[in-house]
Enzyme design. Structure first.
Site, PDB file in Angstrom:
ATOM      1  N   ASP A 128     -45.308 -24.854   5.207  1.00 59.01           N
ATOM      2  CA  ASP A 128     -44.710 -24.963   3.440  1.00 59.01           C
ATOM      3  C   ASP A 128     -46.344 -24.120   3.361  1.00 59.01           C
ATOM      4  O   ASP A 128     -47.370 -24.478   3.537  1.00 59.01           O
ATOM      5  CB  ASP A 128     -44.797 -26.390   2.879  1.00 59.01           C
ATOM      6  CG  ASP A 128     -43.988 -26.027   1.867  1.00 59.01           C
ATOM      7  OD1 ASP A 128     -43.037 -25.730   1.760  1.00 59.01           O
ATOM      8  OD2 ASP A 128     -43.858 -27.140   0.501  1.00 59.01           O
TER       9      ASP A 128
ATOM     10  N   PHE B 180     -43.639  -9.611   2.826  1.00 63.12           N
ATOM     11  CA  PHE B 180     -42.094 -10.711   1.734  1.00 63.12           C
ATOM     12  C   PHE B 180     -43.474 -11.132   0.603  1.00 63.12           C
ATOM     13  O   PHE B 180     -44.782 -11.220   0.323  1.00 63.12           O
ATOM     14  CB  PHE B 180     -41.949 -11.537   3.072  1.00 63.12           C
ATOM     15  CG  PHE B 180     -43.086 -12.573   2.954  1.00 63.12           C
ATOM     16  CD1 PHE B 180     -43.804 -12.767   4.258  1.00 63.12           C
ATOM     17  CD2 PHE B 180     -42.656 -13.701   2.385  1.00 63.12           C
ATOM     18  CE1 PHE B 180     -44.278 -13.685   4.535  1.00 63.12           C
ATOM     19  CE2 PHE B 180     -42.746 -14.945   2.891  1.00 63.12           C
ATOM     20  CZ  PHE B 180     -44.126 -15.440   4.084  1.00 63.12           C
TER      21      PHE B 180
ATOM     22  N   HIS C 277     -53.696 -16.453   6.027  1.00 57.00           N
ATOM     23  CA  HIS C 277     -53.368 -18.105   6.247  1.00 57.00           C
ATOM     24  C   HIS C 277     -52.600 -18.936   7.082  1.00 57.00           C
ATOM     25  O   HIS C 277     -53.562 -19.658   7.276  1.00 57.00           O
ATOM     26  CB  HIS C 277     -53.071 -18.951   4.239  1.00 57.00           C
ATOM     27  CG  HIS C 277     -51.846 -17.053   3.879  1.00 57.00           C
ATOM     28  ND1 HIS C 277     -52.109 -16.272   3.636  1.00 57.00           N
ATOM     29  CD2 HIS C 277     -50.554 -17.926   4.209  1.00 57.00           C
ATOM     30  CE1 HIS C 277     -50.764 -15.770   3.443  1.00 57.00           C
ATOM     31  NE2 HIS C 277     -50.023 -17.289   3.873  1.00 57.00           N
TER      32      HIS C 277
END
Ligand code: ITT
Length: 192
Positions: free
Chosen positions: A68, A148, A176
């Site tokens: 996530d 994106f 990240h």
């Protein structure tokens, strides 16, 4: 080793595959024949990542991982954060999300932001998490066509280009997702 990557986001799968080498074979939900929008009902990236990996492990019994990711903007108190995918509504439109973000930041000089990824690995019945952070700032307007999500409005610290102006190798110098994935790889290698 074979792992299901519990995602419906093809961009994430492409980025993670660019970091994983050789021994780790990653199968996306689509490739596993699973057509499921996994709920992300929680207020933290950690809980949502865990929800996705444990849901798929319970369904398949195959070792898997999920991730996530949130964009955390300092001047907005960490928003959109865990709501990044649906910031402008259930349509999950990248364009509408960026429009809302730029509108919220109009006239705001503090553009500091960061991407934070949490990977949840569920392996042999045990969960382990890995975090990756990329610090940067939000631009005044969109730049570039690659990538994106919020890539056209995010410039990582130490770069002049937005993520959307970089190719995969360029984004991977800062990403990240790459940082979290490298920790995942190191952990998997330590098991064997
Ligand atoms: P899953 O199937 O893996 O859940 P998702 O797209 O719903 O895919 P998230 O819940 O992690 O993924 O949503 C995070 C949103 O944040 C994503 O839809 C993008 O809009 C944005 N995002 C995530 N990683 C990004 C990146 O590397 N660059 C730009 N935007 C990103």
């Amino acid at each position: 080793m074979k792992l299901i990557f519990a995602t419906n986001n093809a961009h994430k799968a492409e980025e993670i595959r660019s970091v994983l080498k050789g021994d780790i074979q990653v199968i996306t939900l689509k490739e596993a024949g699973i057509d499921l929008e996994i709920p992300e009902p929680y207020d933290s990236l950690e809980e949502n990542a865990r929800s996705k990996s444990t849901t798929i492990f319970a369904m398949t019994g195959i070792n898997c991982f999920s991730e996530d990711t949130g964009l955390e903007v300092a001047a907005l108190g960490g928003e959109p954060g865990v709501k990044s995918a649906r910031y402008a509504g259930e349509g999950r439109s990248f364009d509408a999300n960026i429009d809302k973000l730029l509108a919220r930041l109009e006239g705001v000089t503090d553009r500091k932001a960061r991407f934070r990824t949490v990977i949840s690995l569920f392996i042999d019945g045990r969960e382990t998490q890995f975090e990756g952070i990329c610090e940067g700032r939000i631009t005044e307007k969109r730049k570039g066509e690659n990538g994106f999500g919020y890539d056209p409005v995010f410039v990582p610290d130490g770069a002049a280009l937005s993520f959307a102006e970089m190719d995969m190798a360029g984004k991977n110098k800062f990403s990240h997702r790459k940082k979290a994935t490298e920790k995942l790889v190191a952990f998997l290698n330590s098991l064997s």
